[in-house]
Design a protein around this motif. Structure first.
Motif, short mmCIF file in Angstrom:
data_model
loop_
_atom_site.label_atom_id
_atom_site.label_comp_id
_atom_site.label_asym_id
_atom_site.label_seq_id
_atom_site.Cartn_x
_atom_site.Cartn_y
_atom_site.Cartn_z
N ALA A 99 -20.07 70.27 15.84
CA ALA A 99 -19.98 69.30 16.94
C ALA A 99 -21.19 69.37 17.85
O ALA A 99 -21.09 69.26 19.06
CB ALA A 99 -18.69 69.52 17.75
N ASP A 100 -22.36 69.55 17.26
CA ASP A 100 -23.61 69.66 18.01
C ASP A 100 -24.49 68.48 17.64
O ASP A 100 -25.04 68.41 16.55
CB ASP A 100 -24.31 70.98 17.66
N GLU A 287 -16.88 62.20 23.86
CA GLU A 287 -16.46 63.42 23.17
C GLU A 287 -16.86 63.33 21.71
O GLU A 287 -16.78 62.28 21.08
CB GLU A 287 -14.95 63.61 23.28
N HIS A 288 -17.29 64.44 21.16
CA HIS A 288 -17.75 64.47 19.78
C HIS A 288 -16.60 64.20 18.82
O HIS A 288 -15.48 64.67 19.03
CB HIS A 288 -18.37 65.83 19.47
N SER A 290 -16.19 65.40 16.02
CA SER A 290 -15.79 66.65 15.36
C SER A 290 -15.41 67.74 16.36
O SER A 290 -15.49 68.93 16.06
CB SER A 290 -16.92 67.15 14.45
N ALA A 291 -14.99 67.31 17.55
CA ALA A 291 -14.66 68.29 18.59
C ALA A 291 -13.52 69.21 18.18
O ALA A 291 -13.41 70.34 18.69
CB ALA A 291 -14.30 67.57 19.89
N SER A 293 -13.19 70.43 15.18
CA SER A 293 -13.61 71.23 14.04
C SER A 293 -13.34 72.71 14.31
O SER A 293 -13.50 73.18 15.44
CB SER A 293 -15.11 71.04 13.78
N ALA A 296 -16.34 74.17 16.01
CA ALA A 296 -16.94 73.44 17.11
C ALA A 296 -17.50 74.39 18.17
O ALA A 296 -16.91 75.43 18.48
CB ALA A 296 -15.92 72.50 17.75
#
Length: 343
Positions: A99-100, A287-288, A290-291, A293, A296
């Protein structure tokens, strides 16, 4: 400098995705000429090393940190086309698993962090090695300068993209000044890491450094009473270690950096995060995707110990990146062999 979702609007994000896709397609073709049976495994290792070192934020100013972008390092070690692919693999792994960097902003990040840094750095590097003496020290110095300039170039490109598709109404002059100013400082760290790494590889296997190819010194040999040109490797001769030992040593270093040293990295926001907060760029950040994940934010879900959680995430990231990168580059190398046979 990972741009999250919401900083750049949809049309410009889509346009950069097209640019990124085109650059990756061109790079896949170009990498066939750069990669051989010796350098394909090294390219996967370079991607993993960049992933690891990007976890090591270093302080650059009050309340601000920076980290390696890696375009210069990759371009000099394995070639500019392969370098674009190396950094792109890293950005893809970071975006999906950790999530970067936003997923809708993936095109922005590849355009900025992979394409811009690689193109600028390699152009500067090649220009310098043409005028400098043909020595290892010159290659290292050229690597330092190329990496130094690639980081503010990426900051400038981000500012240009924001001027076209920024989602908040802020002073572009202030954004440009802040971005380029802080990334000049980050560039010093990038340059030091790049020069040290390139210098270390040149010291043991100069033949594996793409940027050092063609820099042999001309010698004269007397053959049948006549002087003829001969080529010798960069002098003085370097101690050689096997490619296997170099690969194992590089992977071990990457695992150590990501799994242990990263715990001691600066916790301050990086240059983009700091400027975004100060200038209000992040007002519409999303918000990502893949937050949720399990990896994350570079931690392993349900592992409460921060040191262990971050270390495990780093080790997993290095492992996944080296496998993905090596797979891509072996496929490119195999494609080159198939094309050559067909011709």
């Amino acid at each position: 400098m990972h741009v999250p979702d919401g900083f750049i609007d949809a049309p410009i994000s889509a346009a950069t995705a097209v640019v990124a896709a085109g650059a990756i397609a061109v790079s896949l073709r170009g990498a066939r000429r750069e990669l051989d049976e010796r350098t394909a495994p090294l390219a996967g290792l370079v991607a993993a090393f960049i992933f690891a070192v990007q976890m090591l934020n270093f302080p650059v100013a009050a309340g601000t940190s920076g980290h390696l972008l890696g375009g210069a390092l990759a371009a000099i070690l394995v070639g500019p086309y392969t370098g674009v692919l190396c950094v792109s693999v890293v950005l893809l792994m970071q975006g999906i698993l950790f999530a970067d960097g936003g997923l809708t902003a993936l095109g922005v990040n590849i355009t900025d962090m992979a394409i811009t840094t690689t193109v600028v750095a390699y152009a500067v590097f090649r220009g310098l090695v043409k005028v400098l003496p043909r020595t290892r020290r010159s290659i290292t110095a050229a690597s330092f300068t190329a990496a130094l300039l690639s980081v503010p170039a990426a900051a400038l490109v981000f500012t240009l993209l924001y001027s076209l598709g920024g989602t908040t109404d802020v002073s572009l002059g202030k954004v440009a000044t802040a971005m380029i100013g802080v990334h000049l400082l980050i560039g010093v760290g990038e340059a030091a890491i790049t020069a040290l790494t390139v210098g270390a590889v040149i010291a043991v296997r100069p033949d594996l450094v793409y940027g050092a190819r063609g820099l042999e010194q001309r010698l004269k040999l007397r053959v049948n009473g006549e002087l003829v040109d001969a080529q010798a490797p960069l002098a003085p001769a370097a101690p050689r270690i096997s490619r296997r030992k170099l690969w194992i040593g590089g992977l071990a270093a990457s695992l150590l950096l990501a799994g242990f040293v990263s715990f001691y990295a600066s916790s301050n926001p990086d240059g983009l995060e700091k400027v975004a907060a100060d200038q209000g760029i992040d007002q519409k950040a999303k918000e990502h995707a893949s937050a949720d994940s399990p990896l994350a934010d570079y931690g392993v879900r349900d592992v409460d110990d921060a040191r262990l959680s971050g270390g495990l995430a780093g080790v997993i990231g290095v492992g996944v990146t080296v496998v993905a990168g090596t797979g891509v580059f072996w496929a490119v190398r195999k494609r080159r062999g198939t094309t050559s046979q067909a011709a």
